[in-house]
Design an enzyme around this catalytic site. Structure first.
Site, mmCIF file in Angstrom:
data_model
loop_
_atom_site.group_PDB
_atom_site.id
_atom_site.type_symbol
_atom_site.label_atom_id
_atom_site.label_comp_id
_atom_site.label_asym_id
_atom_site.label_seq_id
_atom_site.Cartn_x
_atom_site.Cartn_y
_atom_site.Cartn_z
ATOM 1 N N ASP A 1 0.860 -1.179 0.000
ATOM 2 C CA ASP A 1 0.000 0.000 0.000
ATOM 3 C C ASP A 1 0.901 1.235 0.000
ATOM 4 O O ASP A 1 2.108 1.142 -0.202
ATOM 5 C CB ASP A 1 -0.924 -0.014 1.214
ATOM 6 C CG ASP A 1 -0.141 -0.009 2.514
ATOM 7 O OD1 ASP A 1 0.105 1.080 3.064
ATOM 8 O OD2 ASP A 1 0.251 -1.103 2.980
ATOM 9 N N ASP B 1 0.878 -17.649 -4.237
ATOM 10 C CA ASP B 1 1.320 -16.541 -5.091
ATOM 11 C C ASP B 1 0.098 -15.919 -5.768
ATOM 12 O O ASP B 1 -0.171 -16.155 -6.944
ATOM 13 C CB ASP B 1 2.335 -17.056 -6.125
ATOM 14 C CG ASP B 1 2.885 -15.942 -7.000
ATOM 15 O OD1 ASP B 1 2.714 -14.765 -6.638
ATOM 16 O OD2 ASP B 1 3.491 -16.260 -8.052
#
Length: 541
Positions: free
Chosen positions: A155, A514
């Protein structure tokens, strides 16, 4: 999402040193294997695997195959009798040069507030972002410059404590292994005078100056929007209002520690900048002295971004005192470090929440002659005892790392690299090469010698992470993720919805996927990259 399956033959996909020990790890009932030169297709070595070890964290029976006799620099692959093949890898005199550059260059890609241009960013560039002033919570009329530094993770928040840990790891790498950073000019600021690693750290240090409250010397805990943006939002598209969260003792201690460290490291390159760092460190320390009993940080109302809460600040105060003593020789800092060292907190941890290990390293690196003999001996003995414990645990583990089953937590790869850092510190203070060998096993794990056979560093390895929880990698419409990012790794707690749906019942070391939705296993952060830079630098020096 990349298909997740167990691979029979696992190797360090970045490669192996020509002169060093070379091991591949096998699952199943393997006996014979061969090493194949990929250029010629010829078999250059055949061998047999050893007796298997039942490895509970991975849920596998693991066999070791030794191929140290192969020393010619080339690209290779390992095959077994059933036709299973490992990913490709190189053997070279110094196989980790590109890896170290990639791990360090990742910090450039984390930069906030500036345009990342094609010349330096390749296809992973973006426009300047987060240029607006931020509002100080509790003082709505106060707007401050918030630009610069590194985005923390997947983020766009920026956090004082985790940022200080990342810088500390990089500065320690430079102090202990300067030769590993020679001759790299990969940044817009590269000038051939100040090493790239110090130029990059300066980006974060310059932002940290902005986090120090004018007048008091205390440090704002973090700078974020109220909520996380969507996963496909590029940095320049994240235009929600920014907020400085209140000051905290933990952030202030981390700031004092890293600024005192920077004052020492930058002095040969820029005396004025070093003096500014030291002044900021002293001002932060004075605030800590005036506020001995501060409550821990919690998110203010309305803020839902990462909290990085920390109820214990004695470790950060110890680091600050030890660094200020190392940099200035001031007796007041030595006295404070001695008193703080008597208190019960972790003194050998290198995590963002437990920073006591940085205080221990600062005190020991200052040298025995400058120290209080009893404290020096106690800290050194404790560090070596902890390293010896990690070494013993690694020798029991099928994949030769120091994590116990319960250590596969959110960000387990940080533990892998932090433990490797501590092992290398033990090598530095003891001269015992076994610690370095064990640290290298941890790097082998990170680069693919693990039960999933995946390289946890984007862009490095035939089977590397492709879908990290990282907004620029998701939103930039480039197939390959931003390179050089360290993924968080297996988390047996299954802390996000995606893994709760897909990984129930998996052994601890297999609790990874993943996928961009798995923020608890596949996010990336600056302070997972930073210890990996330190460890890699040791093997490039």
């Amino acid at each position: 999402m990349s298909e997740q399956r167990l691979r029979t033959i696992t190797v360090n996909q970045a490669g192996y040193s020509s002169a060093g020990e070379k091991l591949a790890l096998f699952t199943g009932e393997v006996s014979r294997f061969r090493v194949v030169n990929l250029q010629t297709g010829s078999v250059v070595f055949t061998g047999e695997t050893g007796e298997g070890v039942e490895d509970k964290p991975s849920g596998s029976r693991v066999h070791t195959g030794i191929f140290s006799a192969v020393t010619t620099p080339r690209q290779y692959r390992i095959e077994d009798e059933d036709g299973q093949a490992s990913p490709a890898f190189v053997i070279a005199d110094k196989p980790y040069g590109d890896l170290q550059q990639g791990l360090l260059k990742a910090f450039y890609y984390y930069r906030c507030g500036v345009e990342l241009s094609g010349e330096y960013a390749g296809p992973w560039g973006h426009e300047a972002c987060h240029l607006a002033a931020g509002t100080v919570i509790g003082q709505p009329e106060l707007k401050l410059d918030s630009c610069g530094g590194w985005h923390d993770a997947g983020d766009y928040g920026k956090y004082s404590g985790p940022g200080a840990k990342a810088v500390a790891d990089l500065l320690l790498a430079w102090e202990l292994y300067p030769a590993a950073f020679a001759g790299a000019f990969t940044l817009p600021e590269s000038d051939g005078l100040m090493p790239d690693v110090l130029l990059e750290c300066k980006v974060e240090l310059d932002w940290l100056f902005k986090m120090q409250e004018t007048g008091s010397g205390a440090v704002y805990h973090k700078l974020t929007t109220q909520n996380f943006p969507g996963l496909e939002v590029m940095p320049e598209e994240d235009t929600a209002e920014l907020y400085f969260s209140p000051v905290s003792a933990a952030a202030t201690g981390d700031f004092a520690g890293v600024m005192a460290m920077a004052a020492r490291v930058y002095k040969p390159f820029d005396e004025a900048y070093a003096a500014r760092c030291l002044e900021a460190a002293v001002t932060a320390w004075n605030w800590l002295e005036a506020h001995p009993e501060e409550p821990g940080f919690t998110n203010p109302p309305g803020i839902t971004t990462g909290e990085y809460g920390d109820e214990e600040d004695r470790d950060e105060r110890f680091w600050a005192a030890a660094e200020l003593f190392r940099t200035t020789g001031g007796e007041q800092y030595h006295s404070a470090a001695r008193e703080l060292a008597k208190l019960p907190f972790p003194k050998y941890s290198l995590g963002w929440a437990d920073m006591g290990g940085y205080g221990t390293l600062a005190y020991l690196l200052n040298g025995e002659a400058q120290s209080e003999p009893y404290l020096y001996a106690e800290l050194k003995q404790g560090l070596l005892a902890e390293a010896a414990r990690l070494l013993r645990q690694s020798r029991k583990d099928g994949y030769r790392i120091s994590l116990l089953e319960e250590d596969y937590i959110w960000g387990s790869n940080m533990l892998v690299m932090n433990n490797a850092m501590l092992l290398l510190a033990a090598e530095h203070f003891s001269g015992n090469a076994e610690y370095a060998d064990c640290a290298l096993d941890h790097l082998h794990y990170l680069l693919g010698r693990n039960v999933l056979g995946i390289s946890y560093v984007t862009g490095f390895g035939e089977h590397a992470v492709m879908h990290p929880h990282h907004r620029p990698s998701v939103g930039d419409n480039v197939a390959e993720p931003v390179p050089g990012l360290v993924s968080g790794g297996p988390d047996r707690g299954l802390h996000d919805e995606y893994v709760q749906e897909h990984l129930q019942g998996k052994p601890a070391a297999q609790c990874f996927v993943d996928h961009e939705a798995s923020y608890s296993t596949n996010e990336v952060t600056i302070y997972w990259n930073s210890p990996a830079v330190f460890v890699t630098a040791r093997f490039n020096s």
